[in-house]
Design a protein around this motif. Structure first.
Motif, short mmCIF file in Angstrom:
data_model
loop_
_atom_site.label_atom_id
_atom_site.label_comp_id
_atom_site.label_asym_id
_atom_site.label_seq_id
_atom_site.Cartn_x
_atom_site.Cartn_y
_atom_site.Cartn_z
N THR A 11 1.09 -45.98 -46.19
CA THR A 11 -0.11 -45.73 -45.39
C THR A 11 -0.71 -44.37 -45.72
O THR A 11 -1.93 -44.23 -45.88
CB THR A 11 0.22 -45.80 -43.89
N ALA A 12 0.15 -43.35 -45.86
CA ALA A 12 -0.33 -42.01 -46.20
C ALA A 12 -0.97 -41.98 -47.59
O ALA A 12 -2.04 -41.39 -47.78
CB ALA A 12 0.82 -41.01 -46.13
N VAL A 13 -0.33 -42.64 -48.56
CA VAL A 13 -0.88 -42.67 -49.92
C VAL A 13 -2.22 -43.40 -49.93
O VAL A 13 -3.18 -42.95 -50.56
CB VAL A 13 0.12 -43.33 -50.89
N LEU A 14 -2.31 -44.52 -49.21
CA LEU A 14 -3.55 -45.28 -49.18
C LEU A 14 -4.68 -44.46 -48.55
O LEU A 14 -5.82 -44.47 -49.04
CB LEU A 14 -3.35 -46.58 -48.40
N ASP A 15 -4.38 -43.73 -47.49
CA ASP A 15 -5.40 -42.86 -46.88
C ASP A 15 -5.88 -41.79 -47.86
O ASP A 15 -7.08 -41.48 -47.93
CB ASP A 15 -4.84 -42.19 -45.61
N LEU A 16 -4.94 -41.22 -48.61
CA LEU A 16 -5.32 -40.19 -49.59
C LEU A 16 -6.13 -40.78 -50.74
O LEU A 16 -7.05 -40.13 -51.25
CB LEU A 16 -4.07 -39.48 -50.11
N VAL A 17 -5.80 -42.00 -51.15
CA VAL A 17 -6.59 -42.67 -52.19
C VAL A 17 -8.02 -42.87 -51.71
O VAL A 17 -8.99 -42.62 -52.43
CB VAL A 17 -5.95 -44.01 -52.58
N HIS A 18 -8.17 -43.32 -50.46
CA HIS A 18 -9.52 -43.49 -49.90
C HIS A 18 -10.28 -42.17 -49.90
O HIS A 18 -11.45 -42.11 -50.29
CB HIS A 18 -9.43 -44.03 -48.48
N ALA A 19 -9.61 -41.10 -49.45
CA ALA A 19 -10.27 -39.80 -49.38
C ALA A 19 -10.69 -39.33 -50.78
O ALA A 19 -11.80 -38.80 -50.97
CB ALA A 19 -9.34 -38.78 -48.73
N TYR A 20 -9.82 -39.52 -51.76
CA TYR A 20 -10.10 -39.09 -53.13
C TYR A 20 -11.27 -39.87 -53.73
O TYR A 20 -12.22 -39.30 -54.28
CB TYR A 20 -8.84 -39.28 -53.97
N LEU A 21 -11.25 -41.20 -53.58
CA LEU A 21 -12.31 -42.01 -54.16
C LEU A 21 -13.63 -41.78 -53.43
O LEU A 21 -14.69 -41.73 -54.07
CB LEU A 21 -11.92 -43.49 -54.11
N ALA A 22 -13.59 -41.64 -52.12
CA ALA A 22 -14.82 -41.37 -51.38
C ALA A 22 -15.42 -40.03 -51.81
O ALA A 22 -16.64 -39.90 -51.97
CB ALA A 22 -14.54 -41.36 -49.87
N HIS A 23 -14.56 -39.04 -52.01
CA HIS A 23 -15.03 -37.72 -52.48
C HIS A 23 -15.69 -37.85 -53.85
O HIS A 23 -16.77 -37.28 -54.08
CB HIS A 23 -13.84 -36.76 -52.55
#
Length: 340
Positions: free
Chosen positions: A193-205
């Protein structure tokens, strides 16, 4: 300990490359795999060290390997259907060909692709006799809630990750693989869950960085979709999260919000339906978390924005064909492969 290790030195030296090649063929059918320069490898012979960790949906791994070339020579394989993948060089150089677009990735970057049009990979050592090291992050496509049309702007490109969300993502994944022996199997889903949230943040950025300054209407719409989805993901616990609140927060009308969201989903899902599905998915994950086993079902429902336990139970049964209590206690129909 979480994860599975492979070390080529467990195999006789003369058989190491063939053994590893066979492993990779099972994973990447349709690709030819060759040593880049067998004559230049070290006296110890071919080397491959791998640690692969499944985190529920996301899958992370680390590899240290002698230089090799992977080139597509056959039809599509299961590798093409796996999802999105980040290849993050730690040592050495990654040479890529995605849909005819040649690229070179070095430490400090992440190569983002989806396999479907990947033609070749070249893994090179920093010097002629060393090894290539990489982190890999694999994400199933259906777990990413960012607009697919927007993500297509990033696929097949080298993305920076020395600072900001990219550095945070790769730093966390590096810690997970380097500390795999400190985690319990029950930690896997929470780490995922933590990795998926960080992936979302990275791609959105990355999407906002690339499209935010554009005056092109299509680019502006994609940028708005990214902000909308990110806004909703971080407010799922708010019972007052509604299409009207989302529209107001982004200074657009509800009708315009619905229009661009229908375009994003191909008309398959409404804004309210997306919110409901995401809430149920998060609640389903919590119901299987052993740490939360003593937390009453109605409190888990409230944690994800449901103010009425009966409404949560009806919605859960409609989505997964079982009640929340049945799912928690492992009713046979309540497998993690049920539709979501």
């Amino acid at each position: 300990m979480i994860g599975h290790e492979f070390r080529s030195d467990a195999v006789p030296a003369a058989e190491r490359f063939a053994h590893w090649q066979s492993r990779m063929h099972a994973r990447m059918a349709g690709f030819a795999i060759r040593e880049a320069d067998p004559a230049a490898r070290s006296d110890a012979g071919f080397l491959a060290e791998e640690l692969e960790i499944s985190l529920g949906g996301p899958h992370v791994s680390s590899r240290r390997i002698s230089p090799v070339d992977l080139r597509r020579e056959g039809a599509d394989s299961d590798f093409d259907k796996g999802g999105y993948q980040f290849l993050v060089p730690v040592e050495g150089t990654l040479r890529t060909d995605w849909n005819g677009r040649a690229g070179v990735s070095r430490p400090g970057s992440a190569y983002f692709h989806d396999g479907t049009r990947l033609n070749s990979l070249g893994l090179r050592a920093q010097d002629g006799r060393g090894h290539f090291r990489t982190l890999t992050i694999e994400i199933p496509k259906d777990t990413l809630t960012l607009p697919p049309g927007s993500l297509r702007r990033l696929v097949g490109h080298d993305l920076p990750c020395r600072e900001g969300p990219g550095a945070l993502l790769t730093g966390v994944v590096s810690h997970v693989v380097n500390s795999a022996d400190t985690y319990r199997p029950s930690d896997s889903a929470r780490l995922g869950t933590a990795v998926l949230d960080l992936v979302h943040a990275y791609l959105a950025h990355q999407l906002e960085t690339r499209t935010g300054a554009s005056l092109d209407p299509e680019h502006r719409q994609h940028a708005l979709l990214v902000r909308v989805v990110d806004f909703m993901r971080h407010r799922l616990a708010d019972p007052e999260l509604t299409p009207q609140q989302v529209a107001d927060a982004h200074h657009v009308s509800v009708s315009y919000l619905h229009r661009i969201f229908r375009a994003h989903t191909g008309g398959r899902e409404t804004v309210a339906g997306w919110i409901r599905r995401q809430r149920l998915e998060h609640a389903r994950r919590d119901l299987r978390d052993p740490v939360l086993a003593a937390v009453p079902v109605h409190r888990i429902a409230a944690r994800w924005g449901y103010t009425h336990a009966a409404a949560f139970t009806r919605g859960f049964r409609a989505a997964y064909d079982v009640t929340p209590r049945e799912y928690r206690h492992g009713t046979p129909a309540a497998s993690d492969d049920d539709r979501g």
